[in-house]
Design an enzyme around this catalytic site. Structure first.
Site, mmCIF file in Angstrom:
data_model
loop_
_atom_site.group_PDB
_atom_site.id
_atom_site.type_symbol
_atom_site.label_atom_id
_atom_site.label_comp_id
_atom_site.label_asym_id
_atom_site.label_seq_id
_atom_site.Cartn_x
_atom_site.Cartn_y
_atom_site.Cartn_z
ATOM 1 N N ASP A 39 0.820 -1.212 0.000
ATOM 2 C CA ASP A 39 0.000 0.000 0.000
ATOM 3 C C ASP A 39 0.856 1.265 0.000
ATOM 4 O O ASP A 39 0.495 2.268 -0.619
ATOM 5 C CB ASP A 39 -0.924 0.009 1.221
ATOM 6 C CG ASP A 39 -2.165 -0.849 1.027
ATOM 7 O OD1 ASP A 39 -2.428 -1.265 -0.118
ATOM 8 O OD2 ASP A 39 -2.878 -1.098 2.020
ATOM 9 N N GLY A 40 1.992 1.224 0.692
ATOM 10 C CA GLY A 40 2.852 2.401 0.754
ATOM 11 C C GLY A 40 3.367 2.809 -0.615
ATOM 12 O O GLY A 40 3.401 4.001 -0.953
ATOM 13 N N ASP A 81 -0.907 13.091 21.880
ATOM 14 C CA ASP A 81 0.382 12.816 21.246
ATOM 15 C C ASP A 81 0.380 13.218 19.776
ATOM 16 O O ASP A 81 1.437 13.447 19.184
ATOM 17 C CB ASP A 81 0.724 11.330 21.356
ATOM 18 C CG ASP A 81 1.202 10.939 22.752
ATOM 19 O OD1 ASP A 81 1.365 11.841 23.600
ATOM 20 O OD2 ASP A 81 1.403 9.740 22.992
ATOM 21 N N ASN A 108 -5.159 5.350 11.401
ATOM 22 C CA ASN A 108 -6.415 5.704 12.057
ATOM 23 C C ASN A 108 -6.983 4.567 12.893
ATOM 24 O O ASN A 108 -7.407 4.767 14.036
ATOM 25 C CB ASN A 108 -7.431 6.135 10.993
ATOM 26 C CG ASN A 108 -8.829 6.294 11.544
ATOM 27 O OD1 ASN A 108 -9.156 7.269 12.202
ATOM 28 N ND2 ASN A 108 -9.689 5.321 11.266
#
Length: 301
Positions: free
Chosen positions: A73-74, A190, A204
Site C-alpha cells: 500500500d505504501g 500525542d 487511524n
C-alpha cells in the site's frame, strides 16, 4: 464505476524502493501484459534499481493509460500522490503484507489482463486531502482566520492522512482546531490524525478510529492518546474546511512518508479536494470480502 472504461494499452510501472528482488516479478508481469497486447514502460528510478532502462515519471504519466505499482500500500500511495495531477488511473499489485488498497497479487494478474484491454474494470474514486501551510508570525489567531488572501508557504496532498504530531519524544502537543473558521476544540494529545476513508484502515484504526467505507467522502479526526477521555474520534462531511494551530513546535507527517516542521506561528488549513484519486480494480473485487480477509473477521479463535 464499472465497465465502459477506456481500454488500457500502455501501462507505466513503479517498483517498491530498495527492492531489487522485484526484478523477477516485474519481468513476469511485463511478459503477461505484453502477451495480452499491453505495452509496459518502467519508471527510471525503478529501472536503475533493477538494472533496466526506464523513463522519467512525467513521461510515464503523459504517455501511459494507467500506472501500476509493484509493492504494498505504501508504494501505491506514493505513486498516487505523484500521479494525482495527471488524473491517471492507478493500480497496485501487492507484494507487501496487508494490502488494503492494492488490487491483486502478481500470480493473479493473468486473470485480469483481458479485462484491462477491453476496459472491463472497476474505477473507484478516493477522496484526497489538501493541506496549506500559512505563516501567521506576529499576527493574531482570529485575524488570520479571516485572512483569505494570504499566500500559503507550502501546499501538500495526502491519500491516507495528515498527522500533526509532537516534535519531542516527551510531552503532548496542544492543537487548536477550527471548523469553517470557527474555533472548535483544543486537542491535548500525542498527535492528531486528519484522515480519509481510504486511510481509515491505516494509522487511524490503530489509534481507535472507525473503519469508513473507502468510497465515501468524509474527513476523519482521530486524536492519538488524548489527555481527556471525552476527546473521541470524529467523522465529518467533506464540505468542511479545517484549520489547526499547534501551540508548540510540531511535525506534519504526510501519509507516513514525508515530514515537515510546523511552528507555533504556522496555520495548517486542510480540506477535501473536488478531484479524486482513481484506483483500478478487477470487476469482481468486493470491499467487504477484503475487510473480512485482512482482519480475519468471522474466523474462530
Amino acid at each position: 464505476m464499472k465497465s465502459h472504461n477506456a481500454p488500457i494499452t500502455k501501462v507505466g510501472v513503479i517498483l517498491r524502493p530498495s527492492s531489487p528482488e522485484l526484478k523477477t516479478t516485474f519481468l513476469q508481469i511485463k511478459e503477461e501484459l505484453n502477451n495480452a497486447g499491453i505495452e509496459v514502460i518502467l519508471e527510471s528510478i525503478s529501472g536503475g534499481m533493477i538494472e533496466l532502462l526506464g523513463r522519467d515519471f512525467h513521461q510515464l504519466a503523459t504517455q501511459c493509460d494507467a500506472l501500476f505499482s509493484l509493492g504494498g500500500d505504501g508504494t501505491l500511495i506514493s505513486m498516487l500522490r505523484r500521479a494525482f495531477e495527471y488524473e491517471l488511473p492507478c493500480m497496485g499489485i501487492n507484494t507487501g503484507r496487508l494490502g488494503f488498497l492494492t488490487a491483486l497479487m502478481p500470480q493473479n494478474l493473468h486473470t485480469f489482463t483481458s479485462h484491462l484491454k477491453s476496459g472491463d474494470y472497476t474505477l473507484q474514486k478516493h477522496l484526497v486531502l489538501q493541506a496549506r501551510i500559512y505563516s501567521t508570525l506576529n499576527t493574531a489567531y482570529e485575524n488570520n482566520l479571516d485572512n483569505k488572501n494570504q499566500t500559503p508557504t507550502q501546499t501538500l496532498i495526502a491519500i491516507n492522512e495528515f498527522l500533526i504530531s509532537k516534535h519531542e519524544l516527551s510531552g503532548m502537543v496542544h492543537i487548536d482546531a477550527s471548523i469553517d473558521r470557527k474555533y472548535f476544540n483544543t486537542y491535548r494529545c500525542d498527535g492528531l490524525i486528519i484522515g480519509t476513508p481510504a486511510g481509515s484502515t491505516a494509522y487511524n484504526i490503530s489509534a481507535g478510529g472507525s473503519v469508513i467505507y473507502p468510497y465515501c467522502r468524509n474527513i476523519l479526526l482521530t486524536p492519538i492518546a488524548p489527555h481527556s477521555l471525552t476527546q473521541r474520534p470524529l467523522v465529518l462531511s467533506d464540505e468542511f474546511m479545517l484549520e489547526f494551530y499547534a501551540k508548540e513546535r510540531a511535525k506534519l507527517i504526510i501519509d507516513g512518508q514525508e515530514m515537515i516542521d510546523i511552528m507555533p506561528s504556522d496555520r495548517v488549513q486542510i480540506q477535501a479536494l473536488p478531484q479524486s484519486a482513481m484506483l483500478m480494480y478487477p470487476p469482481t473485487r468486493d470491499y467487504f470480502s477484503v475487510l473480512k480477509e485482512k482482519f480475519k473477521w468471522g474466523e474462530e479463535h
